[in-house]
Design a protein around this motif. Structure first.
Motif, mmCIF file in Angstrom:
data_model
loop_
_atom_site.group_PDB
_atom_site.id
_atom_site.type_symbol
_atom_site.label_atom_id
_atom_site.label_comp_id
_atom_site.label_asym_id
_atom_site.label_seq_id
_atom_site.Cartn_x
_atom_site.Cartn_y
_atom_site.Cartn_z
ATOM 1 N N ARG A 65 0.821 -1.204 0.000
ATOM 2 C CA ARG A 65 0.000 0.000 0.000
ATOM 3 C C ARG A 65 0.859 1.260 0.000
ATOM 4 O O ARG A 65 0.516 2.263 -0.611
ATOM 5 N N GLU A 66 1.988 1.216 0.721
ATOM 6 C CA GLU A 66 2.820 2.411 0.862
ATOM 7 C C GLU A 66 4.263 2.006 1.096
ATOM 8 O O GLU A 66 4.538 0.994 1.736
ATOM 9 N N VAL A 67 5.190 2.797 0.552
ATOM 10 C CA VAL A 67 6.618 2.603 0.791
ATOM 11 C C VAL A 67 7.150 3.888 1.394
ATOM 12 O O VAL A 67 7.047 4.954 0.786
ATOM 13 N N ASP A 68 7.688 3.803 2.617
ATOM 14 C CA ASP A 68 8.220 4.968 3.317
ATOM 15 C C ASP A 68 9.745 4.939 3.214
ATOM 16 O O ASP A 68 10.395 4.181 3.937
ATOM 17 N N VAL A 69 10.295 5.723 2.309
ATOM 18 C CA VAL A 69 11.735 5.704 2.079
ATOM 19 C C VAL A 69 12.477 6.297 3.270
ATOM 20 O O VAL A 69 13.533 5.809 3.665
ATOM 21 N N LYS A 70 11.926 7.336 3.874
ATOM 22 C CA LYS A 70 12.607 8.004 4.996
ATOM 23 C C LYS A 70 12.844 7.041 6.155
ATOM 24 O O LYS A 70 13.911 7.038 6.757
ATOM 25 N N HIS A 71 11.840 6.221 6.470
ATOM 26 C CA HIS A 71 11.965 5.293 7.594
ATOM 27 C C HIS A 71 12.302 3.876 7.144
ATOM 28 O O HIS A 71 12.321 2.955 7.965
ATOM 29 N N GLU A 72 12.548 3.687 5.858
ATOM 30 C CA GLU A 72 12.929 2.400 5.274
ATOM 31 C C GLU A 72 11.942 1.294 5.636
ATOM 32 O O GLU A 72 12.335 0.224 6.100
ATOM 33 N N CYS A 73 10.652 1.554 5.442
ATOM 34 C CA CYS A 73 9.656 0.545 5.769
ATOM 35 C C CYS A 73 8.584 0.465 4.698
ATOM 36 O O CYS A 73 8.425 1.378 3.889
ATOM 37 N N VAL A 74 7.881 -0.657 4.703
ATOM 38 C CA VAL A 74 6.841 -0.940 3.722
ATOM 39 C C VAL A 74 5.563 -1.263 4.476
ATOM 40 O O VAL A 74 5.596 -1.959 5.493
#
Length: 121
Positions: A65-74
């Motif tokens: 649903r979402e990829v958070d590059v700043k926190h390196e999480c999916v």
């Protein structure tokens, strides 16, 4: 990374710019996809279907649903936790604990550069 000291390796990962952190979000491809494209890993993007391989939700399959590059999480559909007040919140997962089972094929460039022999469809 040039240093072998763990503290410097951790600092590099924590303070890396976003275009470098993006490279930390690679996940293994399933055997079928790996044979088709001739690569082992690929960056996870929204719309990919993944299977959780490690942790409490191992075996769960869902769409990214979402990829958070700043926190390196999916964030994957179907993987969530219930808070103490009863709210359901998505569980953040690291891309290294995921297996890509189906690719999001919206971007032709993403697939074209990885086809065996370099041919494009």
């Amino acid at each position: 990374m040039t240093s072998s000291q763990p503290r410097k390796q951790r600092k590099y990962r924590y303070t890396a710019p976003l275009h470098i952190k993006s490279k930390f979000l690679n996940a293994h491809l399933s055997d079928e996809l790996s044979k088709e494209y001739g690569i082992k890993t690929l960056r996870v993007i929204e719309g990919d279907t993944v299977k959780v391989m490690r942790g409490d939700y191992a075996g769960t399959e869902g769409k990214v649903r979402e990829v958070d590059v700043k926190h390196e999480c999916v964030i994957v559909d179907g993987v969530s936790e219930v808070k103490a007040d009863g709210k359901e919140v998505p569980r953040r997962l690291h891309a290294s604990n995921l297996l890509i089972t189906k690719l999001n094929t919206d971007d032709e460039r993403r697939l074209g550069k990885h086809r065996k022999g370099g041919e494009k469809e």
